[in-house]
Design an enzyme around this catalytic site. Sequence first.
Site, mmCIF file in Angstrom:
data_model
loop_
_atom_site.group_PDB
_atom_site.id
_atom_site.type_symbol
_atom_site.label_atom_id
_atom_site.label_comp_id
_atom_site.label_asym_id
_atom_site.label_seq_id
_atom_site.Cartn_x
_atom_site.Cartn_y
_atom_site.Cartn_z
ATOM 1 N N GLY A 74 59.859 58.868 91.843
ATOM 2 C CA GLY A 74 59.219 58.834 94.029
ATOM 3 C C GLY A 74 58.603 57.653 93.927
ATOM 4 C CG ASN A 153 49.590 64.866 94.716
ATOM 5 O OD1 ASN A 153 49.977 64.428 95.709
ATOM 6 N ND2 ASN A 153 49.457 63.998 93.497
ATOM 7 C CD GLN A 181 53.321 67.818 94.512
ATOM 8 O OE1 GLN A 181 54.410 69.042 93.682
ATOM 9 N NE2 GLN A 181 53.819 66.733 92.552
ATOM 10 C CB SER A 201 60.169 62.570 92.455
ATOM 11 O OG SER A 201 60.165 62.409 90.878
ATOM 12 N N GLY A 202 62.799 63.963 90.926
ATOM 13 C CA GLY A 202 63.878 64.791 90.549
ATOM 14 C C GLY A 202 63.068 66.303 89.605
ATOM 15 C CG HIS A 203 58.789 64.315 87.400
ATOM 16 N ND1 HIS A 203 57.359 64.760 87.370
ATOM 17 C CD2 HIS A 203 59.082 63.131 87.832
ATOM 18 C CE1 HIS A 203 57.136 63.763 87.836
ATOM 19 N NE2 HIS A 203 57.894 62.563 88.564
ATOM 20 C CB THR A 239 74.436 50.642 85.388
ATOM 21 O OG1 THR A 239 74.502 49.290 85.876
ATOM 22 C CG2 THR A 239 75.421 51.470 85.218
ATOM 23 C CB CYS A 328 41.932 59.101 83.132
ATOM 24 S SG CYS A 328 40.231 58.337 81.250
HETATM 25 C C1 LIG Z 1 53.282 63.689 96.045
HETATM 26 C C2 LIG Z 1 53.493 62.707 95.190
HETATM 27 N N1 LIG Z 1 54.168 61.706 95.773
HETATM 28 C C3 LIG Z 1 54.581 60.573 94.280
HETATM 29 C C4 LIG Z 1 54.797 60.884 93.321
HETATM 30 C C5 LIG Z 1 54.811 59.842 92.557
HETATM 31 O O1 LIG Z 1 56.504 60.348 91.712
HETATM 32 P P1 LIG Z 1 57.130 59.826 90.714
HETATM 33 O O2 LIG Z 1 56.399 60.516 89.347
HETATM 34 O O3 LIG Z 1 58.650 60.669 90.112
HETATM 35 O O4 LIG Z 1 57.031 58.736 90.502
HETATM 36 C C6 LIG Z 1 54.180 62.581 92.980
HETATM 37 C C7 LIG Z 1 53.766 62.785 91.585
HETATM 38 O O5 LIG Z 1 53.262 63.051 90.503
HETATM 39 C C8 LIG Z 1 53.557 63.250 93.748
HETATM 40 O O6 LIG Z 1 53.286 64.444 93.347
#
Ligand SMILES: Cc1ncc(COP(=O)(O)O)c(C=O)c1O
Length: 388
Positions: A74, A153, A181, A201-203, A239, A328
């Site tokens: 992301g 988030n 999100q 973002s995939g995760h 790649t 932190c």
């Molecule tokens: C709102 C938002 N933007 C961007 C990101 C960043 O995504 P990535 O961890 O894939 O770089 C996050 C991840 O916590 C997010 O919550």
Amino acid sequence: MADKGIVYVDNNATTCVAKEVFEAMVPFLTNEYANPSSPHPFAAAPAEAIDSARASLAELLGANTDEIIFTSCGSESDNTAIRSALETQRGRRKVVTTAVEHAAVLSLCRVLEKHGVKVEYLPVDKYGRISLDQARRVIDDDTAIVSCMWANNEIGNIYPIHELAEIAHEHGALFHTDAVQAVGKVPIQLEGSNIDFLSLSGHKLHAPKGVGALYVRRFTPYATFLTGGHQERGRRAGTENVASIAGLGVAARLAKENMEKEQTYVKGLRDKLERGLLATCLDPMVNGDVEHRRPNTLSICFWDIEGESILLRMYEAAKICASSGSACTSGSLEPSHVLRAMGVDYRSLHGSIRFSFSRYNTEADVDVILQVLPGIVKELRALSPYGR
Ligand SMILES: Cc1ncc(COP(=O)(O)O)c(C=O)c1O
């Protein structure tokens, strides 16, 4: 989710990889290892996997396949969109964003400021809401791009991105939304919308870490961020991370198929937790715009207590994994920039906890939290230097 006995309620930080996603990835980590750009037939399976993932993602976003660029995360997508707008519109030197964006946008903006770009940070009210009138006052003909997250988030707020995009376009500026999100969580229809760029973002949706995508609307001026080979039709070199892209495709399909059911389910869990904590936890405060927030997110403050202490005790008591609103920074705990922007008072600021649910949580997870957290709050409050 009961792996290792953990109660995982930190799904806005990251999600577990779905079993179906994992299974779709395995071939590309084992036998099907060809480079998708290679000319021989062995490259056909990985190339097809990328095409198929792109089609699933386009379907989830209501977009065309040629509008999707796979990225590494992301953060890369956010950086690419904003830098691209400044590069393609050199006569415009202003970025408008909000005070509550993720660091992926805010840190970039700080860097851009050092290079002479003017950045306006839209403030938020005590519920974390932006004002469209304020946006109208700061978006002007010098604005290259307006960037506003779709969903926050930390507090889960959903932002009026279509209205903001309209204001941006009235001034000839581009519009980007960080939808990391939101994708897979709220219905999205990009074709026919006024959004120029969208990051995901995939995760965050049960695909692996280290894969993301950027939607770039057809005919939107675009400048490549990562240059090199001709992957992604020359728009993002490197790649392809075939296994993760294949996984993201399956995650997108699952999200589309289950979105409504899943969001109702996580809302039930979140609301049960919220009701339980409000009834038992000595006056906590729920953060955010409760009517317009993601149904999986509960951000809550317990005054006069350190969020970090609550987290530690919750893990010791029942392996509960949640998140505090603190970050932190060089060894010291900084209170959340989102809560600070909302003007949350000092005695509550440090005691914020975020719970975020996914389809893999159960009622039993909520019950465990409700069993242990009220006692922890009482105990820590009794130790508080304010003596209450
Ligand atoms: C709102 C938002 N933007 C961007 C990101 C960043 O995504 P990535 O961890 O894939 O770089 C996050 C991840 O916590 C997010 O919550």
